[in-house]
Design a protein around this motif. Structure first.
Motif, PDB file in Angstrom:
ATOM      1  N   LEU A 218     -14.270  10.428 -12.128  1.00 41.75           N
ATOM      2  CA  LEU A 218     -15.407  10.403 -13.347  1.00 41.75           C
ATOM      3  C   LEU A 218     -16.535   9.718 -12.929  1.00 41.75           C
ATOM      4  CD1 LEU A 218     -16.272  10.804 -16.571  1.00 41.75           C
ATOM      5  CD2 LEU A 218     -15.318   8.596 -16.793  1.00 41.75           C
ATOM      6  N   PHE A 219     -16.575   8.644 -12.276  1.00 38.86           N
ATOM      7  CA  PHE A 219     -17.707   7.837 -11.781  1.00 38.86           C
ATOM      8  C   PHE A 219     -18.320   8.623 -10.694  1.00 38.86           C
ATOM      9  CE2 PHE A 219     -16.762   4.481 -14.844  1.00 38.86           C
ATOM     10  CZ  PHE A 219     -17.880   3.721 -15.110  1.00 38.86           C
ATOM     11  N   THR A 220     -17.737   9.282  -9.831  1.00 42.68           N
ATOM     12  CA  THR A 220     -17.927   9.867  -8.563  1.00 42.68           C
ATOM     13  C   THR A 220     -18.947  10.926  -9.351  1.00 42.68           C
ATOM     14  OG1 THR A 220     -16.016   9.407  -7.350  1.00 42.68           O
ATOM     15  CG2 THR A 220     -17.809  11.270  -6.408  1.00 42.68           C
ATOM     16  N   VAL A 221     -18.464  11.737 -10.227  1.00 47.07           N
ATOM     17  CA  VAL A 221     -19.260  12.983 -10.795  1.00 47.07           C
ATOM     18  C   VAL A 221     -20.467  12.180 -11.311  1.00 47.07           C
ATOM     19  CG1 VAL A 221     -19.517  14.682 -12.456  1.00 47.07           C
ATOM     20  CG2 VAL A 221     -17.480  14.371 -10.894  1.00 47.07           C
ATOM     21  N   GLY A 222     -20.271  11.348 -12.130  1.00 54.22           N
ATOM     22  CA  GLY A 222     -21.343  10.406 -13.003  1.00 54.22           C
ATOM     23  C   GLY A 222     -22.544  10.010 -11.836  1.00 54.22           C
ATOM     24  N   ILE A 223     -22.136   9.396 -10.895  1.00 61.30           N
ATOM     25  CA  ILE A 223     -23.148   8.868  -9.936  1.00 61.30           C
ATOM     26  C   ILE A 223     -23.959  10.056  -9.165  1.00 61.30           C
ATOM     27  CG2 ILE A 223     -23.282   7.772  -7.456  1.00 61.30           C
ATOM     28  CD1 ILE A 223     -21.276   5.803  -8.585  1.00 61.30           C
ATOM     29  N   TRP A 224     -23.065  11.054  -8.871  1.00 61.25           N
ATOM     30  CA  TRP A 224     -23.898  12.168  -8.312  1.00 61.25           C
ATOM     31  C   TRP A 224     -24.898  12.853  -9.163  1.00 61.25           C
ATOM     32  CZ3 TRP A 224     -20.654  16.824  -6.196  1.00 61.25           C
ATOM     33  CH2 TRP A 224     -21.523  17.966  -5.632  1.00 61.25           C
ATOM     34  N   LYS A 225     -24.672  13.060 -10.304  1.00 57.32           N
ATOM     35  CA  LYS A 225     -25.539  13.821 -11.213  1.00 57.32           C
ATOM     36  C   LYS A 225     -26.884  12.777 -11.693  1.00 57.32           C
ATOM     37  CE  LYS A 225     -22.158  16.787 -13.563  1.00 57.32           C
ATOM     38  NZ  LYS A 225     -23.047  17.979 -13.126  1.00 57.32           N
ATOM     39  N   TRP A 226     -26.353  11.430 -11.794  1.00 57.98           N
ATOM     40  CA  TRP A 226     -27.230  10.396 -12.158  1.00 57.98           C
ATOM     41  C   TRP A 226     -28.342  10.370 -11.216  1.00 57.98           C
ATOM     42  CZ3 TRP A 226     -29.020   7.608 -16.349  1.00 57.98           C
ATOM     43  CH2 TRP A 226     -29.827   6.600 -16.007  1.00 57.98           C
TER      44      TRP A 226
ATOM     45  N   ILE B   3       0.719  -1.047   0.079  1.00 58.21           N
ATOM     46  CA  ILE B   3       0.059   0.058   0.007  1.00 58.21           C
ATOM     47  C   ILE B   3       0.902   1.370   0.024  1.00 58.21           C
ATOM     48  CG2 ILE B   3      -0.161  -0.029   2.575  1.00 58.21           C
ATOM     49  CD1 ILE B   3      -3.218   1.198   1.959  1.00 58.21           C
ATOM     50  N   LEU B   4       1.961   1.259   0.644  1.00 57.08           N
ATOM     51  CA  LEU B   4       2.859   2.358   0.496  1.00 57.08           C
ATOM     52  C   LEU B   4       4.031   2.441  -0.696  1.00 57.08           C
ATOM     53  CD1 LEU B   4       3.723   2.538   4.423  1.00 57.08           C
ATOM     54  CD2 LEU B   4       1.851   3.792   3.064  1.00 57.08           C
ATOM     55  N   GLN B   5       3.836   1.620  -1.663  1.00 63.83           N
ATOM     56  CA  GLN B   5       4.631   1.737  -2.647  1.00 63.83           C
ATOM     57  C   GLN B   5       4.700   2.783  -3.371  1.00 63.83           C
ATOM     58  OE1 GLN B   5       3.419  -1.491  -5.420  1.00 63.83           O
ATOM     59  NE2 GLN B   5       1.653  -0.045  -6.258  1.00 63.83           N
ATOM     60  N   SER B   6       3.956   3.796  -3.178  1.00 64.64           N
ATOM     61  CA  SER B   6       3.844   5.089  -3.768  1.00 64.64           C
ATOM     62  C   SER B   6       2.410   5.694  -3.253  1.00 64.64           C
ATOM     63  CB  SER B   6       3.563   5.016  -5.561  1.00 64.64           C
ATOM     64  OG  SER B   6       2.122   4.789  -5.664  1.00 64.64           O
ATOM     65  N   PRO B   7       2.164   6.942  -3.332  1.00 63.91           N
ATOM     66  CA  PRO B   7       1.005   7.691  -2.526  1.00 63.91           C
ATOM     67  C   PRO B   7      -0.185   7.357  -3.087  1.00 63.91           C
ATOM     68  CG  PRO B   7       2.815   9.249  -3.238  1.00 63.91           C
ATOM     69  CD  PRO B   7       3.263   7.863  -4.021  1.00 63.91           C
ATOM     70  N   ILE B   8      -0.160   6.719  -4.588  1.00 65.10           N
ATOM     71  CA  ILE B   8      -1.437   6.349  -5.159  1.00 65.10           C
ATOM     72  C   ILE B   8      -2.268   5.576  -4.729  1.00 65.10           C
ATOM     73  CG2 ILE B   8      -2.318   5.743  -7.571  1.00 65.10           C
ATOM     74  CD1 ILE B   8      -0.852   8.665  -7.262  1.00 65.10           C
ATOM     75  N   PRO B   9      -2.045   4.310  -4.150  1.00 65.30           N
ATOM     76  CA  PRO B   9      -3.134   3.170  -3.405  1.00 65.30           C
ATOM     77  C   PRO B   9      -4.093   4.104  -2.364  1.00 65.30           C
ATOM     78  CG  PRO B   9      -0.731   2.143  -3.863  1.00 65.30           C
ATOM     79  CD  PRO B   9      -0.673   3.564  -3.983  1.00 65.30           C
ATOM     80  N   LEU B  10      -3.175   4.845  -1.436  1.00 64.08           N
ATOM     81  CA  LEU B  10      -3.894   5.498  -0.343  1.00 64.08           C
ATOM     82  C   LEU B  10      -5.003   6.722  -0.908  1.00 64.08           C
ATOM     83  CD1 LEU B  10      -1.260   5.943   2.695  1.00 64.08           C
ATOM     84  CD2 LEU B  10      -3.528   4.683   2.501  1.00 64.08           C
ATOM     85  N   LEU B  11      -4.106   7.380  -1.909  1.00 62.82           N
ATOM     86  CA  LEU B  11      -5.195   8.514  -2.429  1.00 62.82           C
ATOM     87  C   LEU B  11      -6.359   7.653  -3.312  1.00 62.82           C
ATOM     88  CD1 LEU B  11      -5.844  11.171  -3.961  1.00 62.82           C
ATOM     89  CD2 LEU B  11      -4.179  10.545  -5.858  1.00 62.82           C
ATOM     90  N   ASN B  12      -6.121   6.621  -3.801  1.00 61.48           N
ATOM     91  CA  ASN B  12      -7.297   5.722  -4.442  1.00 61.48           C
ATOM     92  C   ASN B  12      -8.212   5.454  -3.500  1.00 61.48           C
ATOM     93  OD1 ASN B  12      -6.561   6.531  -7.184  1.00 61.48           O
ATOM     94  ND2 ASN B  12      -5.764   4.892  -7.529  1.00 61.48           N
ATOM     95  N   LEU B  13      -7.842   4.973  -2.338  1.00 61.48           N
ATOM     96  CA  LEU B  13      -8.469   4.616  -1.350  1.00 61.48           C
ATOM     97  C   LEU B  13      -9.670   5.590  -0.822  1.00 61.48           C
ATOM     98  CD1 LEU B  13      -6.418   1.749   0.496  1.00 61.48           C
ATOM     99  CD2 LEU B  13      -8.614   1.379  -0.692  1.00 61.48           C
ATOM    100  N   PHE B  14      -8.956   6.906  -0.875  1.00 62.74           N
ATOM    101  CA  PHE B  14      -9.510   7.809   0.017  1.00 62.74           C
ATOM    102  C   PHE B  14     -10.636   8.595  -1.245  1.00 62.74           C
ATOM    103  CE2 PHE B  14     -10.035  12.545  -0.661  1.00 62.74           C
ATOM    104  CZ  PHE B  14     -10.550  13.135   0.406  1.00 62.74           C
ATOM    105  N   LEU B  15     -10.103   8.233  -2.701  1.00 68.36           N
ATOM    106  CA  LEU B  15     -11.255   8.809  -3.396  1.00 68.36           C
ATOM    107  C   LEU B  15     -12.389   7.873  -3.558  1.00 68.36           C
ATOM    108  CD1 LEU B  15      -8.835   9.810  -6.415  1.00 68.36           C
ATOM    109  CD2 LEU B  15     -10.175  11.353  -4.859  1.00 68.36           C
ATOM    110  N   ALA B  16     -12.048   6.524  -3.544  1.00 69.23           N
ATOM    111  CA  ALA B  16     -13.186   5.506  -3.491  1.00 69.23           C
ATOM    112  C   ALA B  16     -14.087   5.788  -2.296  1.00 69.23           C
ATOM    113  CB  ALA B  16     -12.432   4.102  -3.267  1.00 69.23           C
ATOM    114  N   GLY B  17     -13.350   6.084  -1.191  1.00 71.60           N
ATOM    115  CA  GLY B  17     -14.370   6.449   0.141  1.00 71.60           C
ATOM    116  C   GLY B  17     -15.272   7.613  -0.245  1.00 71.60           C
TER     117      GLY B  17
END
Length: 305
Positions: free
Chosen positions: A274-282, A186-200
């Motif tokens: 992209l999907f967060t915005v799509g779900i919100w608008k839908w 999970i700490l191989q780069s900042p991206i996994p934690l960023l994506n988990l935050f974005l998924a949240g």
């Protein structure tokens, strides 16, 4: 000042929840561990049996739900805290969530394939692969229910009640990412934690605009299932075994996700947004997110200010 007083209370409830979880897990798992100790197969071999692993995950789901419910019942049920569990058309909403999750993960896979970050090495529809799907379905359904009931259910309602929607989306998403700190790579780069935050954030927005948990549960379930058992990636750094598609990964881990899987890719970051915005608008256009508080006739406004 009143809100500041609620911070220790929220932290205390979270700690008490994990104490209840430990106690309930110990009580529920003792008979299973006793059988494993007396098994001719040996302790570890007994617990590694597919049917036993399935039982363990079912029991883990029950104990997590029990721990959250106990804290809710003791402190917040009488105050009408909305958990998002009771919704009209729950099966329909869960199915919609499943379709969103499939669309999300398929989009991610196709982009990684188009940009030649992943290539397909084999497609498996043999009976042994199909028959092995029962365990991951149960596993990921349990994960989705547990994590959503805790994060987008109780904690979401708890923080939202005192601090509003923006605070619960941000704070809860940070907590959701931190809960995965023990995952491999999970700490191989900042991206996994960023994506988990974005998924949240995605799950929290889905919770808000649909008025409950069933769309987030559906998304979470098929997200993991298709990520691992259909498209062959690691799931949050974990190797889940057989998949319908076997892949080879090339390129820098910032693009491929590396050992963490596609959830560690910057391309996935863009798809989540992209999907967060799509779900919100839908769902905002459909206006289905009227939240009825459990045990009362009071409605909880869902407006995202």
């Amino acid at each position: 000042m009143e809100n500041s007083k609620s911070i220790p209370a929220i932290i205390g409830k979270i700690l008490l929840m994990f104490i209840f979880l430990i106690v309930l897990s110990t009580i529920v798992m003792v008979p299973l561990h006793m059988r494993a100790t007396g098994s001719e197969l040996g302790y570890e071999q007994y617990l590694d049996q597919p049917n036993v692993e399935t039982i363990i995950h079912i029991l883990s789901t029950i104990t997590m739900l029990g721990a959250v419910w106990l804290v809710y019942y003791l402190f917040d049920k009488k105050r009408g805290l909305y958990l998002g569990w009771k919704q009209k058309n729950a099966p329909k909403l869960a199915l919609e969530g499943c379709l969103w999750g499939i669309a999300f993960m398929t989009t991610t896979f196709l982009l990684l394939w188009i940009f030649r970050i992943v290539s397909i090495s084999a497609i498996n529809f043999e009976m042994n692969v199909i028959s092995s799907m029962g365990y991951p379905i149960i596993l990921f359904m349990g994960v989705a229910i547990n994590e959503e009931f805790l994060s987008r259910g109780y904690l979401h309602g708890l923080i939202k009640r005192d601090y509003g929607v923006k605070a619960t989306v941000i704070v809860n998403s940070i907590l959701f990412a931190l809960l995965h700190l023990g995952n491999p790579s999970i700490l191989q780069s900042p991206i996994p934690l960023l994506n988990l935050f974005l998924a949240g954030v995605l799950f929290a927005i889905a919770r808000e605009v649909t008025g409950g948990l069933w769309v987030p549960i559906g998304i979470h379930f098929t997200w993991n299932l298709f990520l691992g058992n259909v498209y062959g990636f690691a799931v949050s750094g974990l190797d889940i075994g057989k998949s319908f598609i076997e892949i080879d990964i090339a390129g820098h881990h910032l693009l491929s996700g590396g050992d963490f899987g596609a959830e560690g890719s910057i391309i996935t970051s863009m798809v989540i947004v992209l999907f967060t915005v799509g779900i919100w608008k839908w769902y905002s256009k459909r206006n289905i997110g009227e939240e009825v508080l459990e045990g009362s006739n009071v409605q909880d406004p869902k407006a995202i200010n």
